[in-house]
Design an enzyme around this catalytic site. Sequence first.
Site, short mmCIF file in Angstrom:
data_model
loop_
_atom_site.label_atom_id
_atom_site.label_comp_id
_atom_site.label_asym_id
_atom_site.label_seq_id
_atom_site.Cartn_x
_atom_site.Cartn_y
_atom_site.Cartn_z
N GLY B 41 35.48 -26.79 -36.49
CA GLY B 41 36.87 -27.03 -36.89
C GLY B 41 36.99 -27.84 -38.17
O GLY B 41 37.61 -27.40 -39.14
N ASP B 62 24.17 -27.18 -37.89
CA ASP B 62 24.83 -26.76 -36.66
C ASP B 62 23.84 -25.90 -35.88
O ASP B 62 23.15 -25.09 -36.47
CB ASP B 62 26.10 -25.94 -37.00
CG ASP B 62 27.15 -26.00 -35.90
OD1 ASP B 62 26.78 -25.82 -34.72
OD2 ASP B 62 28.33 -26.23 -36.22
N ASP B 130 31.27 -32.43 -32.93
CA ASP B 130 32.12 -32.28 -31.75
C ASP B 130 31.70 -33.23 -30.65
O ASP B 130 32.29 -33.24 -29.60
CB ASP B 130 32.01 -30.85 -31.24
CG ASP B 130 30.59 -30.52 -30.81
OD1 ASP B 130 29.68 -31.23 -31.25
OD2 ASP B 130 30.41 -29.57 -30.05
N ASN B 131 30.66 -34.00 -30.87
CA ASN B 131 30.20 -34.85 -29.75
C ASN B 131 29.96 -36.28 -30.21
O ASN B 131 29.62 -36.54 -31.37
CB ASN B 131 28.97 -34.25 -29.09
CG ASN B 131 27.74 -34.43 -29.91
OD1 ASN B 131 27.04 -35.44 -29.78
ND2 ASN B 131 27.47 -33.50 -30.80
N CYS B 174 32.53 -50.67 -35.53
CA CYS B 174 33.38 -51.87 -35.60
C CYS B 174 34.68 -51.61 -34.83
O CYS B 174 35.31 -52.52 -34.31
CB CYS B 174 33.74 -52.20 -37.04
SG CYS B 174 32.39 -52.87 -38.01
N CYS B 188 36.56 -30.52 -23.95
CA CYS B 188 37.41 -30.25 -25.11
C CYS B 188 38.32 -29.05 -24.89
O CYS B 188 39.48 -29.04 -25.27
CB CYS B 188 36.49 -29.97 -26.28
SG CYS B 188 37.23 -30.15 -27.86
N CYS B 245 29.86 -56.59 -34.48
CA CYS B 245 29.50 -55.16 -34.43
C CYS B 245 28.00 -55.02 -34.16
O CYS B 245 27.18 -55.67 -34.82
CB CYS B 245 29.86 -54.47 -35.74
SG CYS B 245 29.26 -52.76 -35.82
#
Lengths: 83, 274
Positions: B41, B62, B130-131, B174, B188, B245
Amino acid sequence: MQQLIWSQRIIERVIIVEITFNGEKEILDKEYSVLGFLSKNELSPDIVTVSLNGAILPKEDFETTLLKEGDSLDVLMFMGGGR
Amino acid sequence: MLSFTEEQIIRYSRHIILPEVGGEGQKKINEGKVLVIGTGGLGSPVAFYLAAAGVGTLGIIDDDVVDLSNLQRQILHSTKDIGRPKVESAEEKLKALNPDIDVVVYRERLTSRNMMEIISGYDVIVDGTDNFSTRFVTNDACVMAGKPFVHGGILKFSGQAMTIVPGEGPCFRCIFKEPPQQGSVPSCSQAGVLGVLAGTIGVIQATEVLKYLLGKGELLVGRLLTYDALAMKFREVQVKKNPSCPICGENPTITELVDYELPACSIQDNKPFK
C-alpha cells in the site's frame, strides 16, 4: 431553605474539567484517569501511545494519572502499512 | 559540471525549473539511494513517485506475492500480476516509468539478520512495512547506523507519518516504546483501510525523501503528522526525544537487533480515529 442546601450539594459534586483531546476541546463531567478516559472512548491502552502536555506518558502511569483542567491529551495509534 | 542528457533535461524539466531544485538539486535526486521496505500500500506510491522523480538507486524489498485483495490500493500491481512476486511486478512498472534508474530487488523479508547489510548501501530508508516487527527492527537499525527513516502508517480512515533523523529528533520507539501485545489485535484484513489513504500517506513519505535528498524545507522531525480522511483534517503532534528511549535514549537497553514474533499489521477494531 432545605432545597437550596440540596442543590448546593449537587453543584459541589459536579466536577467540570476542560481538556484538549486530539486537538479539540472536550468537557469532562467527572474526574477521569487517563486509563478511564481511554476506556470511555473505547480505546484499548494496548494499542495506543498517550502524549500528555507534550510528553509521552508511560503506560504504567495511565491508571494513576488524573486528567486536570487545561490538560492536552493526544492519543496516537499503532498503524500498519496497508497490506 | 552538471551533465544531463537531452532526454533527462526534458524528463526532469519541471523539477529543474524550480529554483529550490534546479540542475544541482536534480543531480542530488539522481544520485540518491533510497530503500523502500515493502511494495504494498505505502511502498507502491512511494517507489512510483521516487522513480518518476529520478532517484538513481531504488531498493525494493518484499517477500510477498500479488493477491487480488491487494489491488484496491497497491497501485504498482495490476490484475495480470496476481500470483507474481511483488518485487518483480514492481520492478517492471518502475523501469517502464523511468529506465534511467537502477532498481535493486530483494525478494526476502527484512529481519535482524540481513538488516544492517541491506540498509548500509542507502541514504534514506522508507517504512512501507505491514508488520511491527520489521518496523521496530528497522527503526533500531536506522538509529544504530545513523540513517534517516521515514515512517508511515495507515488504518481504516486514518494515517500518520514522521521522519526520524537519528540525533536530530525522536525515533519511532520514543513514541511507541514496543510493539503492541500479541493477541490484543485482530488481523489487518478484519480492520480494513480506505485504499486511497495509502496514496495520501505514501506521497507524504516520498515528499520527505525528496526534501531530505535536496536538503530543502522542514522535515517531519519531532512532528507526528496525523490525517483523518473522514474529517479531512491534518494535525501535527509535537513529539520529543524520550531520554528513557530503549534505543536512542541516554542509557539504551537495546544494543543489538532483535525480531519480534507478531501477527502482520497490529490493529484493533476501534472507532474511527478522532
